[in-house]
Design an enzyme around this catalytic site. Structure first.
Site, PDB file in Angstrom:
ATOM      1  N   LYS A 256       2.377   4.464   1.651  1.00  0.00           N
ATOM      2  CA  LYS A 256       2.530   4.955   3.025  1.00  0.00           C
ATOM      3  C   LYS A 256       2.189   6.437   3.003  1.00  0.00           C
ATOM      4  O   LYS A 256       2.891   7.235   2.393  1.00  0.00           O
ATOM      5  CB  LYS A 256       3.958   4.749   3.523  1.00  0.00           C
ATOM      6  CG  LYS A 256       4.105   5.270   4.933  1.00  0.00           C
ATOM      7  CD  LYS A 256       5.440   5.040   5.552  1.00  0.00           C
ATOM      8  CE  LYS A 256       5.436   5.516   6.996  1.00  0.00           C
ATOM      9  NZ  LYS A 256       4.529   6.605   7.326  1.00  0.00           N
TER      10      LYS A 256
ATOM     11  N   GLU B 157       0.866  -1.189   0.000  1.00  0.00           N
ATOM     12  CA  GLU B 157       0.000   0.000   0.000  1.00  0.00           C
ATOM     13  C   GLU B 157       0.893   1.226   0.000  1.00  0.00           C
ATOM     14  O   GLU B 157       2.053   1.143   0.373  1.00  0.00           O
ATOM     15  CB  GLU B 157      -0.838   0.086   1.291  1.00  0.00           C
ATOM     16  CG  GLU B 157      -1.647  -1.111   1.649  1.00  0.00           C
ATOM     17  CD  GLU B 157      -1.983  -1.123   3.155  1.00  0.00           C
ATOM     18  OE1 GLU B 157      -1.658  -0.151   3.855  1.00  0.00           O
ATOM     19  OE2 GLU B 157      -2.552  -2.122   3.598  1.00  0.00           O
TER      20      GLU B 157
ATOM     21  N   ARG C 252      -2.311   8.731  11.606  1.00  0.00           N
ATOM     22  CA  ARG C 252      -2.852   7.386  11.781  1.00  0.00           C
ATOM     23  C   ARG C 252      -4.074   7.478  12.677  1.00  0.00           C
ATOM     24  O   ARG C 252      -4.017   8.102  13.745  1.00  0.00           O
ATOM     25  CB  ARG C 252      -1.773   6.525  12.449  1.00  0.00           C
ATOM     26  CG  ARG C 252      -2.175   5.093  12.716  1.00  0.00           C
ATOM     27  CD  ARG C 252      -1.920   4.231  11.507  1.00  0.00           C
ATOM     28  NE  ARG C 252      -2.316   2.859  11.746  1.00  0.00           N
ATOM     29  CZ  ARG C 252      -1.503   1.926  12.224  1.00  0.00           C
ATOM     30  NH1 ARG C 252      -0.251   2.210  12.526  1.00  0.00           N
ATOM     31  NH2 ARG C 252      -1.930   0.688  12.394  1.00  0.00           N
TER      32      ARG C 252
ATOM     33  N   ARG D  59      -3.243   7.703  16.914  1.00  0.00           N
ATOM     34  CA  ARG D  59      -2.328   6.677  17.417  1.00  0.00           C
ATOM     35  C   ARG D  59      -1.823   7.035  18.797  1.00  0.00           C
ATOM     36  O   ARG D  59      -1.501   6.183  19.590  1.00  0.00           O
ATOM     37  CB  ARG D  59      -1.151   6.542  16.454  1.00  0.00           C
ATOM     38  CG  ARG D  59      -0.629   5.164  16.391  1.00  0.00           C
ATOM     39  CD  ARG D  59       0.730   5.175  15.771  1.00  0.00           C
ATOM     40  NE  ARG D  59       1.743   5.239  16.798  1.00  0.00           N
ATOM     41  CZ  ARG D  59       3.023   5.367  16.559  1.00  0.00           C
ATOM     42  NH1 ARG D  59       3.448   5.515  15.341  1.00  0.00           N
ATOM     43  NH2 ARG D  59       3.883   5.379  17.543  1.00  0.00           N
TER      44      ARG D  59
ATOM     45  N   GLU E  20      -5.537   6.143   7.560  1.00  0.00           N
ATOM     46  CA  GLU E  20      -4.805   7.392   7.660  1.00  0.00           C
ATOM     47  C   GLU E  20      -5.758   8.548   7.405  1.00  0.00           C
ATOM     48  O   GLU E  20      -6.472   8.547   6.408  1.00  0.00           O
ATOM     49  CB  GLU E  20      -3.675   7.389   6.610  1.00  0.00           C
ATOM     50  CG  GLU E  20      -2.608   8.402   6.866  1.00  0.00           C
ATOM     51  CD  GLU E  20      -1.472   7.827   7.724  1.00  0.00           C
ATOM     52  OE1 GLU E  20      -1.570   6.661   8.170  1.00  0.00           O
ATOM     53  OE2 GLU E  20      -0.505   8.577   7.944  1.00  0.00           O
TER      54      GLU E  20
END
Ligand SMILES: [Zn+2]
Ligand SMILES: [Zn+2]
Lengths: 337, 530
Positions: B228, B226, B233, B248, B276
């Protein structure tokens, strides 16, 4: 008579025109008076050295074949138009402050110093003067040392706990001064003390002069280390993490230095323990020493000089920062003292 | 306080994780429940609110230490930690009190009900009953800056061992927006229905950086690739008609990203997505800078909602129809996720982060090389069979980032670090050449070894040309390779650019300043990557 006439600050170091000598110079000169044998004060390459009886043998051991003359504490010596004498600085065995008198004007160069007895080196003696050149390695109010017996107990407790687990206690300390002071502090510990060659070489020089150091065992390639499980090992910090240290297996590691007062520095060292043991004056000691000289003019070197000089000026002294090349080796090196 | 200060000291005295775990476990086995609850809160970043203005604390400490305020401030700048500086300058205590951690926190929280003038005698009195370490710990609680070298993972493990429960379960129980006021030790850790909390997120699975060549991972068929993304996050929780957005860092960010509320219109309750959060221009992410404008705000003005709307680029499904999916293999979770998101309209605030297909590692490397064109930092490689694990697990998930951008620059200013590096020069300003002039364009603090920092410190001492307070101007001489992750236009900077994550990649002792890069080159980089 102007104040600067006794000692000048030059590119080679602190210079006395009346006697044509330098004190702890960092470039080669004809005549050097040396406060103590640490590498940033006693450098190689001078034609003639003058230092105390305690300092000369260590200097010879470190610098090899030098022309050196020894002098006793308190002994007056005429050099040109200057009269000089050496007085205990309490920093390491043999260390001295150097008093220089020219035409009734007295200057004292402190070298490195600490106050109070450590049981091993000659205790600091205040010397009255008009101008005092003082180190201030630990010239911040966060640096206050605990009494030596308290710190000794902390180290002994650590050693004992490691010995109980059958582990070595690997204690980092500089080979001249700090190492011997620790030997003295820990002489009644729960086991034998092993030493790295660099430390033991200095021990031998000092023992030969009659310094009462406890028994130690030199770590040599053929020493059966396993037979000494639970021992304390004193070594210069550079030996840590080397193959030399690997023979001690899962040892607990510690480091003894004034910088260990700061948690951040302690953590950067990445040792298990940091013990606050310094051969330099702490904040209250610096003030006491400076006051006791009775000096009006204070020149500061080593460490947080700007801050310390400003504070002295606010306290009514005439203080200035002197650029020197001290504090670049060994005991005061960045994170070491 | 003695027990907790002793815990702090013991943890501080070892660098070994195993030992730290043992020490914490012993604490969780022996301390009273209310203290344990507070300890768990503190070690998971749930600090009590700052009870006193730190300016006052500095004044009071300087006054007690009998030193002028400027000296306190200069000293603090070197020590780098306010709680520690205060603890070290204060005169020795006259008493040895021993209040529990809970009691101590209650006392400091009661301060907020007092006038500022009434707070001073209370604090001075508390200081007078604490030793140096206790004072530092207390000051850390007081200033709301409680941080210690214990990761949440380590604390979770020690706690799990102490209570004899599974680590993953404890990690889950510790998530969410509880505080010691809203729960009890029993309810949080021991009670059987503790996981009923609607908003509670799952612990995030994290990836390691891939340093070896990717073909060391074996067959490409086993891996899912995938993009980045350079965003935040986030975990989006949809349960019983409500939605919660967690970062996160375990911060509840639901109100900061109101766009995500509409997810409840399209997705069934009992759904938890990992992905994300990015600012979105309709087809691609906007630069991180745009997202940054959103992060600092608890409420979002309309204009900003329009300029930088966010969406969630989802890449994992943790809960589906109310069932915990984390033990299923990634390939299966992903298939379910794709099915779930396939029917969503274009304007839904959730999209699937696309999978990247390649025939070989070489093909994949070629795609990765173009990552910046997609506003991505590189690729993520995840094993198709991997469960959704707690924390970091070597071998399952990898970040395969692009190499950073670099530029060779001249060091022109130096400043001493603080804390760990109080006695070294570690903060530098770097310049590029512009004709005969040097134009500063970035600062950098990290990237050198301690030995290198010591070496450069010696050099700075001998080559200072001027001092501006703590900053020293040095002779332009040393060239460093500065690595960075991104570059943006910035009218606030003299050079016109701002770098993202600049650091010293190498000390180029082999280069002289005439070899350093130019301002034109810097602007080229801006045109290409800005
Ligand atoms: Zn010295
Ligand atoms: Zn020195």
């Amino acid at each position: 008579m102007t104040c600067a006439s006794v000692l000048h600050f030059t590119e080679r170091g602190i210079f006395c025109p009346a006697g044509e000598f330098y004190i702890d110079p960092w470039r080669p000169v004809d005549r050097a008076l040396i406060t103590h044998a640490h590498a940033d004060h006693a450098r190689w390459g001078h034609r003639h050295y003058l230092a105390t009886h305690g300092t000369v043998p260590v200097m010879r051991h470190r610098l090899g074949d030098i022309t050196a003359e020894a002098i006793s504490y308190g002994e007056k010596r005429k050099i040109g138009d200057a009269t000089v004498s050496f007085h205990p600085a309490g920093h390491v065995p043999g260390s001295a402050q150097i008093r220089v008198e020219v035409g009734g004007e007295v200057w004292v160069v402190s070298g490195d110093y600490k106050l109070g007895p450590d049981g091993l080196c000659e205790e600091f003696a205040p010397v009255r003067c008009h101008s005092f050149i003082s180190e201030c390695t630990f010239g911040l109010p966060v640096f206050r040392w605990q009494p030596q017996p308290l710190v000794a107990q902390q180290i002994l407790d650590w050693w004992q706990a490691n010995a109980d687990e059958g582990r070595f206690s690997l204690l980092g300390a500089y080979s001249l001064g700090k190492a011997q002071r620790l030997l003295h502090m820990l002489r009644d510990g729960p086991g034998p003390i092993l030493t790295h060659g660099a430390v033991e070489n200095v021990n031998e020089v000092l023992r030969a002069q009659g310094l009462p150091l406890p028994d130690t065992i030199r770590v040599t390639p053929d020493l059966d280390v396993k037979g000494h499980k639970g021992a304390l090992v004193i070594a210069p910090p550079s030996a840590f993490g080397s193959s030399w240290a690997r023979r001690f297996g899962q040892a607990s590691t510690g480091f003894a230095s004034g910088w260990m007062q700061l948690r951040g520095v302690r953590r950067r060292r990445a040792m298990d323990r940091g013990f606050v043991v310094s051969d330099h004056a702490d904040w209250p000691e610096l003030h006491r020493a400076i006051t006791e000289t009775g000096a009006e003019n204070i020149y500061v070197t080593h460490g947080y000089t700007d801050i310390f000089a400003r504070h002295l000026n606010e306290a009514g002294f005439n203080a200035q920062v002197v650029p020197t090349e001290f504090g670049t080796d060994e005991d005061e090196a960045e994170d070491a003292a | 306080m003695k027990r907790f200060a002793a815990l702090f000291t013991q943890l501080d005295q070892t660098t070994k994780t195993l030992r730290k775990t043992k020490i914490l476990r012993a604490y969780f086995e022996s301390a009273p429940d209310s203290d344990k609850l507070w300890a768990a809160a503190l070690f998971s970043g749930r600090r009590p609110k700052r009870a006193v203005n730190t300016t006052r604390l500095r004044e009071w400490a300087a006054e007690q230490a009998d030193i002028p305020l400027w000296l306190f401030e200069d000293t603090y700048a070197i020590v780098g930690d306010l709680a520690e500086t205060i603890a070290l300058v204060l005169p020795p205590p006259n008493r040895a009190d021993d209040h529990s951690l809970t009691d101590m926190i209650a006392r400091l929280r009661s301060l907020s009900a007092l006038d500022e003038s009434e707070r001073k005698p209370v604090i001075l009195d508390l200081w007078d009953g604490l030793d140096q370490t206790e004072r530092m710990v207390f000051n850390k609680l007081l200033t709301g800056g409680f941080r210690i070298g214990v990761s949440q993972k380590l604390m979770t493990r020690a706690l799990a061992q102490a209570v004899g429960r599974d680590e993953a379960e404890i990690a889950h129980r510790l998530m969410g927006d509880w505080t010691p006021d809203s729960t009890t030790w029993h309810a949080l850790i021991e009670a059987e229905d503790a996981s009923a909390d609607l908003s509670r997120p799952y612990p995030f699975a994290l990836a390691y950086q891939l340093d070896d060549p990717p073909d060391s991972l074996g067959s490409l068929d086993d891996w899912q690739a995938e993009w980045k993304w350079d965003g935040i996050r986030g975990q989006l929780i949809l349960r019983e008609g409500q939605h919660f957005t967690w970062s996160r860092g375990e911060e509840l960010m639901t109100d900061r990203f109101p766009e995500l509320a509409r997810a409840t219109d399209f997705l069934p309750p009992g759904t938890v997505l990992d992905g994300e959060i990015v600012a979105w221009d309709g087809t691609a992410p906007l630069p991180f800078n745009d997202l940054q404008k959103r992060i600092g705000r608890k409420t979002v003005p309309k204009k900003l909602l329009k300029e930088a709307p966010v969406i969630l680029l989802a890449y994992d499904l943790l809960e589906h129809q109310g069932q915990d999916m984390r033990d299923q293999p990634l390939a299966q979770r992903r298939a379910t996720l794709d099915a779930l998101l396939a029917a969503l309209p274009e304007d839904a605030p959730v999209r699937a982060s696309p999978l990247i297909h390649a025939n070989s590692w070489d093909d994949l490397a070629a795609i990765r090389a173009k990552a910046r064109d997609h506003r991505s930092e590189g690729l993520m490689l995840k094993h198709r069979e991997s469960p959704y694990f707690v924390g970091r697990k070597k071998g399952d998930w990898w970040k395969w980032k692009l190499d950073p951008l670099t530029i060779d620059a001249v060091m022109i200013y130096a400043q001493a670090g603080h804390g760990r590096r109080a006695n070294l020069f570690t903060d530098f300003t770097f310049a590029v050449r512009d004709g005969n002039a040097l134009v500063p364009f970035t600062k950098a603090y990290s990237g050198l070894t301690d030995a290198e920092f010591r070496q450069i410190t010696q050099w700075v001492r001998k080559n200072t040309t001027e001092r501006f307070g703590p900053v020293r101007q040095v002779t332009p001489h040393h060239v460093f390779e500065i690595a960075f992750e991104g570059i943006q236009r910035s009218p606030r900077h003299k050079s016109g650019v701002a770098l993202r994550f600049p650091r010293m990649a190498r000390w180029r002792q082999d280069l002289s300043i005439s070899d350093a890069d130019t301002l034109d080159h810097l602007h080229d980089l801006l045109d290409r990557y800005g």
